[in-house]
Design an enzyme around this catalytic site. Structure first.
Site, short mmCIF file in Angstrom:
data_model
loop_
_atom_site.label_atom_id
_atom_site.label_comp_id
_atom_site.label_asym_id
_atom_site.label_seq_id
_atom_site.Cartn_x
_atom_site.Cartn_y
_atom_site.Cartn_z
N ARG A 50 0.84 -1.21 0.00
CA ARG A 50 0.00 0.00 0.00
C ARG A 50 0.87 1.26 0.00
O ARG A 50 0.55 2.24 -0.67
CB ARG A 50 -0.97 0.00 1.18
CG ARG A 50 -1.97 1.16 1.09
CD ARG A 50 -3.07 1.07 2.13
NE ARG A 50 -2.55 1.22 3.48
CZ ARG A 50 -3.29 1.14 4.58
NH1 ARG A 50 -4.59 0.90 4.50
NH2 ARG A 50 -2.75 1.30 5.78
N LYS A 149 -2.52 6.76 0.91
CA LYS A 149 -2.48 7.19 2.32
C LYS A 149 -1.42 8.29 2.39
O LYS A 149 -0.23 8.02 2.55
CB LYS A 149 -2.13 5.99 3.21
CG LYS A 149 -2.33 6.24 4.68
CD LYS A 149 -2.29 4.93 5.43
CE LYS A 149 -2.24 5.13 6.94
NZ LYS A 149 -3.39 5.80 7.51
N GLU A 182 -16.23 6.47 5.26
CA GLU A 182 -15.44 5.84 6.32
C GLU A 182 -15.33 6.81 7.47
O GLU A 182 -15.88 7.90 7.41
CB GLU A 182 -14.05 5.47 5.79
CG GLU A 182 -13.24 6.68 5.34
CD GLU A 182 -11.83 6.35 4.86
OE1 GLU A 182 -11.34 5.26 5.16
OE2 GLU A 182 -11.23 7.20 4.20
N1 PMP Z 1 -9.38 5.03 6.88
C1 PMP Z 1 -8.50 6.00 7.19
C2 PMP Z 1 -8.76 7.38 6.73
C3 PMP Z 1 -7.35 5.69 7.95
O1 PMP Z 1 -6.47 6.65 8.26
C4 PMP Z 1 -7.15 4.36 8.40
C5 PMP Z 1 -5.98 4.02 9.26
N2 PMP Z 1 -4.83 3.88 8.52
C6 PMP Z 1 -8.10 3.39 8.04
C7 PMP Z 1 -9.20 3.77 7.28
C8 PMP Z 1 -7.92 1.96 8.44
O2 PMP Z 1 -6.93 1.37 7.64
P1 PMP Z 1 -5.99 0.21 8.19
O3 PMP Z 1 -6.89 -0.92 8.57
O4 PMP Z 1 -5.11 -0.13 7.04
O5 PMP Z 1 -5.26 0.76 9.36
#
Ligand code: PMP
Length: 291
Positions: A50, A149, A182
């Site tokens: 990622r 991200k 989200e």
């Molecule tokens: N959405 C956002 C905006 C985030 O910052 C995160 C945390 N990284 C997540 C969802 C969850 O992703 P992950 O399970 O990969 O931590």
């Protein structure tokens, strides 16, 4: 604490970046947050993949191979004696001019912090948490690719401020179509009649790694698990709601905008998935090969 900075382990106080770094000036860079369980890097390959995807989406060339990044993470963990904790892996655009042009920046800056992780209080896991729906709209995928991200978290921060103002720990964000996207740092799931549903990648969400694990675990448990476009009403009508994320793991939501969800308690499906997640953590073998 020792921080890994482009090949060197430096003391915390000396772990600094330039005021001319575009990561700071413009939020131009990418990062990962990764759990360490019993000395193992949880879902290592998925996180590293990622990171490189995020970088590609913003046209940033990471000056290391994936294997070198994994080695650097291991070195940082060893140097700090971290067996259970968290890694913050960051690649900034690097030092540039005061103009926006990212291609005028010399070299990306990569650093790795290994630390303890701060959890939500245990009672939130036991009782479920209250959240709000933020007025701040999730930035559209066609504006900033949600699969990346990036260091630019102001959209999420503005929604998080709404949550803090409302006295809750998280906020649900809707996308520009008005559908559920989200939370500010977590993905969202609903349970409807025993079926597990979560917004699709096209809903301007970060492709959460915990989200992927939970979808897989739900299917292994024989539950139906689907990605579906979710209008707000389905939040209020859901039997259960829970969030997933690296820091939160799996946590029930029992109140949205003051409305009680399901029975107002951690529901049976959420409970099952939480147990399955804990089990999965113990056996995660995904640290292996990097493609
Ligand atoms: N959405 C956002 C905006 C985030 O910052 C995160 C945390 N990284 C997540 C969802 C969850 O992703 P992950 O399970 O990969 O931590």
């Amino acid at each position: 604490m020792k921080v890994w900075m482009d090949g060197n382990l430096v003391d915390r106080a000396r772990a600094t970046v330039s005021v001319f770094d575009h990561g700071l000036l413009y939020g131009d860079g990418v990062f990962e947050g990764i759990r360490i369980y019993s000395g193992r890097i949880f879902q290592c390959q998925a996180h590293v993949n990622r990171l490189y995807n995020s970088a590609r989406l913003i046209r940033l060339a990471i000056p290391y191979t994936k294997q070198e990044i994994v080695e650097a993470m291991r070195e940082t963990l060893r140097a700090n004696g971290i067996e259970d904790g968290y890694i913050r892996l960051v690649v900034t655009r690097g030092v540039g001019t005061l103009g926006l042009d990212p291609f005028k920046c010399a070299e990306p800056v990569t650093f790795i912090i290994a630390d303890q992780i701060k959890l939500y209080p245990q009672e939130m896991y036991d009782e479920g948490m209250a959240v709000i729906i933020a007025k701040t709209v999730r930035v559209a995928d066609r504006q900033i690719p949600s699969a990346a991200k990036t260091l630019n978290y102001l959209n999420n921060i503005l929604a998080r401020i709404e949550a803090v103002d409302a006295g809750v720990a998280e906020a649900i964000m809707l996308n520009t179509d008005g559908h559920v996207s989200e939370c500010t740092g977590d993905n969202l799931f609903l349970v409807e009649g025993g079926k597990v549903v979560t917004p699709p990648l096209t809903a301007s969400i970060l492709p959460g790694i915990t989200r992927d694990v939970v979808i897989k675990l739900a299917r292994q448990l024989g539950l139906e698990a689907e990605e579906e476009t979710l209008p707000v009403e389905r939040l209020y009508r859901a039997d259960e709601c829970f969030l997933t994320g690296t820091a939160a793991e799996v946590i029930a939501v029992t109140k949205i905008d003051g409305r009680t969800i399901g029975g107002g308690k951690v529901g049976p499906v959420t409970d099952k998935l939480l147990a399955a997640f804990r089990e999965f953590i113990r056996g995660d073998e995904a640290e292996g090969a990097i493609d």
